[in-house]
Design a protein around this motif. Sequence first.
Motif, PDB file in Angstrom:
ATOM      1  N   ALA A 146       1.073  -1.423  -0.055  1.00 22.44           N
ATOM      2  CA  ALA A 146       0.201  -0.110  -0.119  1.00 22.44           C
ATOM      3  C   ALA A 146       0.958   1.211   0.042  1.00 22.44           C
ATOM      4  CB  ALA A 146      -0.940   0.086   1.190  1.00 22.44           C
ATOM      5  N   LEU A 189       1.308   2.783  -3.469  1.00 26.18           N
ATOM      6  CA  LEU A 189       0.359   3.095  -4.399  1.00 26.18           C
ATOM      7  C   LEU A 189       0.085   4.476  -4.357  1.00 26.18           C
ATOM      8  CD1 LEU A 189      -2.279   0.246  -3.339  1.00 26.18           C
ATOM      9  CD2 LEU A 189      -0.501   0.358  -5.086  1.00 26.18           C
ATOM     10  N   LEU A 190      -0.558   5.449  -5.546  1.00 29.89           N
ATOM     11  CA  LEU A 190      -1.062   4.826  -6.511  1.00 29.89           C
ATOM     12  C   LEU A 190      -0.206   4.353  -7.707  1.00 29.89           C
ATOM     13  CD1 LEU A 190      -3.870   7.492  -6.599  1.00 29.89           C
ATOM     14  CD2 LEU A 190      -4.066   5.172  -5.943  1.00 29.89           C
ATOM     15  N   SER A 222      -0.622   2.394 -12.013  1.00 34.86           N
ATOM     16  CA  SER A 222      -1.694   2.102 -12.937  1.00 34.86           C
ATOM     17  C   SER A 222      -1.343   0.690 -13.361  1.00 34.86           C
ATOM     18  CB  SER A 222      -1.195   2.805 -14.327  1.00 34.86           C
ATOM     19  OG  SER A 222      -1.437   4.183 -13.944  1.00 34.86           O
ATOM     20  N   GLU A 236      -5.465   1.694 -15.583  1.00 29.74           N
ATOM     21  CA  GLU A 236      -6.342   2.157 -14.343  1.00 29.74           C
ATOM     22  C   GLU A 236      -5.534   2.175 -13.154  1.00 29.74           C
ATOM     23  OE1 GLU A 236     -10.185  -0.452 -16.203  1.00 29.74           O
ATOM     24  OE2 GLU A 236      -8.950  -1.411 -14.733  1.00 29.74           O
ATOM     25  N   LYS A 237      -6.118   3.328 -12.511  1.00 33.92           N
ATOM     26  CA  LYS A 237      -5.328   3.599 -11.133  1.00 33.92           C
ATOM     27  C   LYS A 237      -5.624   2.494 -10.158  1.00 33.92           C
ATOM     28  CE  LYS A 237      -3.081   7.286 -12.308  1.00 33.92           C
ATOM     29  NZ  LYS A 237      -1.627   7.322 -12.372  1.00 33.92           N
ATOM     30  N   VAL A 238      -4.619   1.977  -9.479  1.00 34.83           N
ATOM     31  CA  VAL A 238      -5.075   0.746  -8.356  1.00 34.83           C
ATOM     32  C   VAL A 238      -4.706   1.536  -7.101  1.00 34.83           C
ATOM     33  CG1 VAL A 238      -4.222  -1.477  -7.153  1.00 34.83           C
ATOM     34  CG2 VAL A 238      -4.071  -1.149 -10.039  1.00 34.83           C
ATOM     35  N   ILE A 239      -5.682   1.295  -6.219  1.00 34.04           N
ATOM     36  CA  ILE A 239      -5.830   1.937  -4.910  1.00 34.04           C
ATOM     37  C   ILE A 239      -5.896   0.871  -3.741  1.00 34.04           C
ATOM     38  CG2 ILE A 239      -6.996   4.077  -5.853  1.00 34.04           C
ATOM     39  CD1 ILE A 239      -9.343   3.236  -4.452  1.00 34.04           C
ATOM     40  N   ASP A 240      -6.034  -0.126  -4.102  1.00 34.86           N
ATOM     41  CA  ASP A 240      -6.344  -1.409  -3.236  1.00 34.86           C
ATOM     42  C   ASP A 240      -5.066  -2.273  -3.289  1.00 34.86           C
ATOM     43  OD1 ASP A 240      -6.751  -3.549  -1.545  1.00 34.86           O
ATOM     44  OD2 ASP A 240      -8.991  -3.595  -1.877  1.00 34.86           O
TER      45      ASP A 240
END
Length: 352
Positions: free
Chosen positions: A281, A284-285, A287, A292-296
């Motif tokens: 984590a 992040l962020l 792609s 697409e942006k990954v936040i999880d």
Amino acid sequence: MNPGSIWWNQIGSSLKYLSLITEHLRDRRSAILQVMSPFPWREDFYAAVNMKRTAFDGERRLKRLPWEEGGDPGRFVLTELCPQDAQAEYWPGQTYAEYLASKDDLIICDYYVWITGVKNKTDLMKWAEFIIQYRHYAGTREQQAVFIVEYTGTPAEVHGLDQIPYTIGRNDCRVFCLELACALSNTDYLEYQAEFALCIAGEQPELCSAMLQAGSRLLREPLKTTEDIIANCCSTDGRAFPFMTEQQISSCVWRAAIVILFPIMEQYRLELVSKNKEELARHLLISNSYGEKVIDPLDLEIGSVYYIACSNGTRHFSPEDMEGIRLCRNGRNLLAHNKPIPYDDVCKIMLL
């Protein structure tokens, strides 16, 4: 270890087929067997029928006779199964069926007459007509012949006579491959071996068997081994196995990997990400491969995990984790491009 015995004594559809046949024999009902060509392990099939038959009728004889195309069924029964004096007494004014049914002292009245090799609809209809006539004239008399006719031609509807169809489904072959792989135990990766054979052979159990008996050679050298088996082996009735191109074989290898290896790699990814969720984590962020942006962290693809582990100087991952990440990343990339995973990597992935 007998593959034919496994096929006819442990596979659900085969057992159901045998049960339907033996029920007809037990109840002394004539029937048409719709069998496919090639028919897997025919001699083992006959042995299984004989074994089941002894449970209810050990004294009544079963006579199997090959059919020659274009003949007359009634004349065939008279000349092949009746003594000379009975043949001499036949008068052409009667049909063969009427004459034979009138003779309750003939030895065929104590027979199951099993006809093999009926291949065209014309011959099938002649046999059906003869059997129906014979049954009509014999009436309810207890002592009369019972006829079983094997028909390997295209499906045909026969009125007035039971038909027992036989088909082989992919799930039948899947179960068979798993059972035979366990019986052979000639690789360390039985599930992968079974799926491999199934993808190549499909609904051809005898080809499945030939593939499985090649052991780890099939997994190490799938292309050459498959080509050798198809070129040098045949079914138990002497038929050649269908030719496959190099591209077709490679596609089968790829499908087997998708079925068996992909879930292993995906489960590894989920467990690795869950274990290292907080560390991942922090990076992040980012792609994913779709932009697409990954936040999880749980949404991170294995390629993104590899990028984080290698590009950000993190020392959080152990050498074992790094090797697993590398294996899964390379494996996923190969599968994404329709390419097989090398056998050495397969072995390592199976241990993740």
